[in-house]
Design a protein around this motif. Structure first.
Motif, PDB file in Angstrom:
ATOM      1  N   GLU A 179       7.612   7.093  -1.077  1.00  0.00           N
ATOM      2  CA  GLU A 179       8.217   7.608   0.525  1.00  0.00           C
ATOM      3  C   GLU A 179      10.197   6.579   0.418  1.00  0.00           C
ATOM      4  O   GLU A 179      10.332   7.957   0.760  1.00  0.00           O
ATOM      5  CB  GLU A 179       7.486   6.631   1.410  1.00  0.00           C
TER       6      GLU A 179
ATOM      7  N   LYS B 108       8.705   0.814   7.639  1.00  0.00           N
ATOM      8  CA  LYS B 108       9.098   0.676   8.661  1.00  0.00           C
ATOM      9  C   LYS B 108      10.388  -1.106   8.209  1.00  0.00           C
ATOM     10  O   LYS B 108      11.007  -1.392   8.323  1.00  0.00           O
ATOM     11  CB  LYS B 108       8.760   0.538   9.711  1.00  0.00           C
TER      12      LYS B 108
ATOM     13  N   GLU C 297       3.417   3.577   7.148  1.00  0.00           N
ATOM     14  CA  GLU C 297       4.520   3.804   7.864  1.00  0.00           C
ATOM     15  C   GLU C 297       5.292   2.094   8.027  1.00  0.00           C
ATOM     16  O   GLU C 297       6.749   2.284   7.848  1.00  0.00           O
ATOM     17  CB  GLU C 297       4.306   4.751   8.342  1.00  0.00           C
TER      18      GLU C 297
ATOM     19  N   SER D 276       3.105   9.228   5.660  1.00  0.00           N
ATOM     20  CA  SER D 276       2.847   7.365   5.126  1.00  0.00           C
ATOM     21  C   SER D 276       2.609   7.202   6.381  1.00  0.00           C
ATOM     22  O   SER D 276       2.031   6.017   5.930  1.00  0.00           O
ATOM     23  CB  SER D 276       4.327   6.955   5.188  1.00  0.00           C
ATOM     24  N   SER D 277       2.407   8.195   8.085  1.00  0.00           N
ATOM     25  CA  SER D 277       2.139   7.277   8.587  1.00  0.00           C
ATOM     26  C   SER D 277      -0.150   7.723   8.859  1.00  0.00           C
ATOM     27  O   SER D 277      -0.344   6.997   9.891  1.00  0.00           O
ATOM     28  CB  SER D 277       2.347   8.144  10.253  1.00  0.00           C
TER      29      SER D 277
END
Length: 144
Positions: free
Chosen positions: A18, A135, A131, A69-70
């Motif tokens: 990602e 992050k 995600e 990714s979420s």
């Protein structure tokens, strides 16, 4: 004993794919980050592909996430890499002494506790996404 390292390596692979989505994530590239042999990466990538978490094409270098990714939970990765069988994260030793009051009762006493603990852990993994991992690394590296 611990959960198979395939779980953390699977998360590592997906996170790097990602973060490196503008580049080419080959097994050699991923192996360099994980600090392992590309064969190990290809084996885990096969598991992630079977679970439809990554896309790889024969003869074409690189891998991509199969979904956002979420939309990939840590539970998805956990299941994909066969960390443990259903309700078997914790195992109870075989053949305790039935002549002992603890021995004859320990299995049916702690098995429900182990099941509850595994279900609680799996609930947490379902609530976290790739995600979230991406992050957090972005924040740590000031690349958000």
């Amino acid at each position: 004993m611990s959960i198979s390292s395939r779980f953390s390596v699977g998360i590592h692979i997906l996170t790097l794919i990602e973060i490196n989505k503008s580049g080419i994530s080959t097994s050699d590239f991923l192996a360099g980050s994980v600090n392992t042999n590309p064969v190990v990466i290809r084996k885990i990538m096969g598991m992630l592909k079977k679970a439809e978490l990554v896309k790889v094409r024969p003869g074409v270098a690189g891998a991509q996430l199969a979904k956002a990714s979420s939309d990939i939970t840590l539970f998805d990765v956990y299941k994909a890499v066969n960390v443990v069988q259903e309700k078997e994260l914790f195992t109870v030793h075989d053949h305790p002494n039935p002549e002992c009051l603890v021995g004859r009762n320990i299995q049916n006493t702690i098995e429900p506790l182990f099941t509850a603990a595994q279900l609680a852990m799996e609930k947490v993994l379902r609530s976290l996404t790739l995600e979230d991992v991406v992050k957090d690394i972005g924040r740590k590296e000031n690349i958000c």
